[in-house]
Design an enzyme around this catalytic site. Structure first.
Site, short mmCIF file in Angstrom:
data_model
loop_
_atom_site.label_atom_id
_atom_site.label_comp_id
_atom_site.label_asym_id
_atom_site.label_seq_id
_atom_site.Cartn_x
_atom_site.Cartn_y
_atom_site.Cartn_z
N VAL A 212 -6.06 -2.08 -3.09
CA VAL A 212 -5.11 -3.11 -3.49
C VAL A 212 -5.81 -4.47 -3.44
CG1 VAL A 212 -2.85 -4.15 -3.09
CG2 VAL A 212 -3.21 -1.73 -2.56
N LYS B 25 -2.82 -2.67 -7.66
CA LYS B 25 -3.19 -1.38 -7.08
C LYS B 25 -4.09 -0.65 -8.07
CE LYS B 25 -1.21 2.70 -4.81
NZ LYS B 25 0.04 3.32 -4.31
N LYS C 295 7.19 3.57 7.06
CA LYS C 295 6.39 3.31 8.26
C LYS C 295 6.09 1.82 8.30
CE LYS C 295 2.21 4.69 5.74
NZ LYS C 295 1.05 5.60 5.74
N TYR D 37 -6.54 6.93 -1.77
CA TYR D 37 -7.09 7.05 -3.12
C TYR D 37 -6.88 5.80 -3.95
CZ TYR D 37 -2.35 7.88 -4.96
OH TYR D 37 -1.02 7.76 -5.30
N ILE E 55 -6.85 -6.76 -0.31
CA ILE E 55 -5.80 -6.94 0.71
C ILE E 55 -5.32 -5.61 1.28
CG2 ILE E 55 -5.00 -9.16 -0.16
CD1 ILE E 55 -2.76 -7.72 -1.61
N ASP F 292 8.02 7.99 2.93
CA ASP F 292 6.85 7.40 3.58
C ASP F 292 7.19 6.07 4.23
OD1 ASP F 292 4.25 7.41 4.46
OD2 ASP F 292 3.42 6.52 2.64
N ASN G 195 4.21 0.10 5.46
CA ASN G 195 4.84 -0.03 4.15
C ASN G 195 6.03 -0.97 4.13
OD1 ASN G 195 3.01 1.71 3.02
ND2 ASN G 195 4.32 3.52 3.16
#
Length: 525
Positions: A198, A213, A310, A195, A190, A308, A313
């Site tokens: 998920v 994850k 955005k 790095y 998904i 982070d 997220n």
């Protein structure tokens, strides 16, 4: 009534426009299913009106290097007893205690690195280290940025032993549980990051669905990467206490990988929906911005800078409430008045104070919320450059940073006065004058006219009906996830014994964890 107006009202009733005023398009009206028309003509094809100018872009940490007399130093953590090549004293302490030249491997104190007289030969020089079996082996670390100042890190606490798993209803009283990959069925990919991958998975024992994850240890063996993984784990644990943050179910590891089992949020992310809708009604944007504000305030009160924020997220749950995810860029242990200086983030959301190389605090999160709110209201970034794709000189990261620092942000005339005011407040290039950064802090946001209609206490208790509810046909419905992820084959590549042999497994001791808050069968995922 004229034929024109009759036709117009009929069209509005059957095909409401996203930009229709809120009083004509109630957020509680059944017609809000048209707000996100996420049904493409064929799998992988764009939806009607989909705008690819809003696109996914990964976050980065820029390398932080210190060049002295030909040496290229990086901050390192030493698990052996190491001694400074300049003053001969031991390099000790917690965190990244000293510097190591990435070319000749010379070790020095941070305070001594500018005093090194011996030029770098680019040839390996055995560092002065004394083995200490109790502490294990030293590792190398990745640094962040040549743009930022030297970040003075507070001592990092030693990783506590993994908390004992909570008793489960399926187990005998007093029994405890740790998880492994065999406990889960891998269902679908998904998401994918720089790095990590998920997956949607099912816990075989309870048939409950989670997100998993997966991080390859070979990609995080540098000391700073390991610190960031531990930080992400700690923030996941903290986030389990808040309704608008994705929480942690459990952590476990194999010789080659680390696994975070987290809440599965079924509604997709705002990037997916914005690509199909382009812009949101003001009432919708206000609701999401308010819930995001509560999530950020929760983190800030616990000393965490998110760094982070955005569209990618910000997830929507099955009811339409938001949940922030991905804590890999977070900074922990920030007390009131503390600052940091790591140059990191997703380029389009990086605050001006980071670009200027200044020390910064929680202000960077409120700037990012301003960028995200602008995108929701205007359907584009405040830093979009006309025809940049056709001009190589303007389609670069450096040019984007220059625009963020120098360009006057223009608010679309179609927005209300209150919306324009809140955007100007969040997008103030001076962090001292930015909305949320003054003496009253978060209260300035709560009391802003743009949020006047928000009942904050009810909102935090999830007692306000969201303006949009994702269309879902079941617990495993992936209609709100990009097909470029969900079409990937679900498998983990076989382990490479040679790669595993090079991994210092002691770096990941204590990673296992089971969260007692998500163990009961009554908890919603």
């Amino acid at each position: 009534m004229s034929t024109f107006w009759a036709d117009f009202l009929y069209a509005a009733a059957n095909h409401p426009f996203p930009s229709m005023p809120v009083d004509l398009l109630s957020p509680f009206d059944h017609r809000n299913e048209f707000i996100f028309p996420n049904v493409p003509a064929a799998p992988g094809m764009p939806c009607a009106g989909e705008d690819r100018s809003i696109y996914r872009r990964g976050a980065r940490r820029w390398r932080k290097l210190y060049r002295v007399n030909g040496h290229i130093f990086q901050a390192k953590r030493f698990n052996r007893r190491a001694f400074c090549a300049f003053c001969q004293d031991r390099i000790w302490g917690l965190g990244r205690q000293g510097f190591k030249c990435i070319q000749c491997k010379l070790l020095v104190h941070k305070k001594c690195h500018k005093l090194v007289q011996k030029p770098c030969s680019n040839e390996h020089v055995d560092p002065i280290e004394v083995k200490d079996d109790a502490n294990g082996e030293s590792t190398l670390g990745r640094a962040s940025s040549v743009r930022s100042r030297a970040e003075v890190e507070p001592p990092l606490p030693e990783t506590p032993p993994a908390p004992a798993a909570a008793p489960r209803e399926e187990l005998e009283p007093g029994a405890q549980r740790q998880y492994s990959l065999d406990d889960f069925e891998l269902i679908r990919v998904i998401g994918r990051g720089s790095y990590a991958k998920v997956l949607m998975v099912e816990l075989k024992r309870t048939k409950r669905v989670y997100a998993m994850k997966v991080i390859k240890k070979a990609l995080v063996t540098d000391d700073e990467d390991i610190d960031w993984v531990q930080t992400e784990k700690h923030v996941f644990e903290t986030a389990s206490n808040h309704p608008f943050l994705v929480g942690l179910h459990s952590c476990f590891q194999t010789p080659s990988r680390l696994f975070f089992v987290i809440e599965f949020v079924r509604g997709g992310d705002l990037m997916f929906h914005m690509q199909r809708q382009r812009r949101l009604p003001e009432e919708h944007a206000r609701f999401y911005a308010a819930e995001i504000s509560l999530a950020l305030h929760f983190l800030h009160e616990r000393g965490v800078i998110y760094r982070d924020l955005k569209l990618d997220n910000v997830l929507l749950d099955h009811e339409g409430h938001i949940k922030l995810t991905d804590y890999g860029m977070c900074k922990e242990g920030v007390r009131p008045g503390d600052t940091t200086s790591t140059f990191c983030g997703t380029p389009n959301y990086i605050a001006p104070e980071i670009l200027r190389g200044e020390e910064y605090g929680f202000s960077v999160d409120w700037w990012a919320l301003g960028v995200l709110t602008y995108e929701m209201l205007a359907g584009r970034s405040p830093f979009d450059i006309a025809q940049a794709a056709d001009n190589p000189d303007q389609n670069t990261e450096d040019y984007l940073f220059q625009v963020i620092l120098e360009k006057t942000i223009r608010i679309p005339r179609s927005l209300s006065v209150k919306a324009a005011s809140v955007l100007k407040g969040f997008l103030n290039k001076n962090p001292a004058e930015r909305l949320g950064c003054g003496e009253n802090g978060f209260l300035d946001i709560v009391n802003h006219p743009f949020f006047k209609s928000i009942e904050w206490e009810m909102l935090e208790q999830k007692q306000v009906v969201p303006p949009f509810k994702p269309r879902l046909e079941g617990e495993r419905d992936l209609a709100n996830f990009p097909p470029e992820f969900t079409d990937e084959p679900v498998h983990l590549t076989p382990d490479n014994d040679t790669v595993i042999a090079d991994i210092d497994q002691s770096e990941f001791e204590g990673f296992e964890y089971v969260n007692p808050l998500l163990m009961s069968l009554e908890d919603c995922v």
